[in-house]
Design an enzyme around this catalytic site. Sequence first.
Site, PDB file in Angstrom:
ATOM      1  N   TYR A 130       0.837  -1.318   0.003  1.00 27.15           N
ATOM      2  CA  TYR A 130       0.240   0.090  -0.187  1.00 27.15           C
ATOM      3  C   TYR A 130       0.879   1.272  -0.035  1.00 27.15           C
ATOM      4  CZ  TYR A 130      -3.081   3.652   1.904  1.00 27.15           C
ATOM      5  OH  TYR A 130      -4.005   4.500   1.881  1.00 27.15           O
ATOM      6  N   ILE A 139      -7.716  10.312   8.540  1.00 23.40           N
ATOM      7  CA  ILE A 139      -8.719  10.855   8.227  1.00 23.40           C
ATOM      8  C   ILE A 139      -9.961   9.658   8.244  1.00 23.40           C
ATOM      9  CG2 ILE A 139     -10.060  12.050   6.379  1.00 23.40           C
ATOM     10  CD1 ILE A 139      -7.436  13.535   7.090  1.00 23.40           C
TER      11      ILE A 139
END
Length: 164
Positions: A68, A101
């Site tokens: 990732y 977030i």
Amino acid sequence: INNVGILPLKDFLDQTEDDYSKIMDTNFKSYVFATKSALPSMLRKGFGHIINIASIAGIHASPDSVIYGASKAAIIHFTSSIAAQYGSQGIRCNCISPGSIKTRLVPTDEELPESELRKIPLGREGSPSEVADIVVWLLSTEYINGTNIVIDGGKIHGVWGWAK
């Protein structure tokens, strides 16, 4: 605006070639081909703005998301390369690298380990609307090109992520 990502939390040695392909295809290759599709029209008009959403995982190591992180680092480099190649033709390309977030990819404040929350000087995760504010600002300014804006509440980095 290129904004997509999958984040399988898997030990690097347990990831297969199929896992790698799925992560890179979703997180990086999709940006490449979306940009390639949009550029001709922008070039004909002599202006355009591409905004890529990456991640602080593309800057800071994470023990549970090696591929990732590599895919998001590729986006950051891709952004500056597109900006360098097409800036003289009126195309601006910038990147935003969010930290924690509140989205489906990251735990909520209640799930975020206290040890990680303490590393964020603002004491909380960011919101999608705070990222959107940066997108709007980037679209409204004319002289920023090829940059990567980190939005992470001033997180104190070292090893990033939710290590087991």
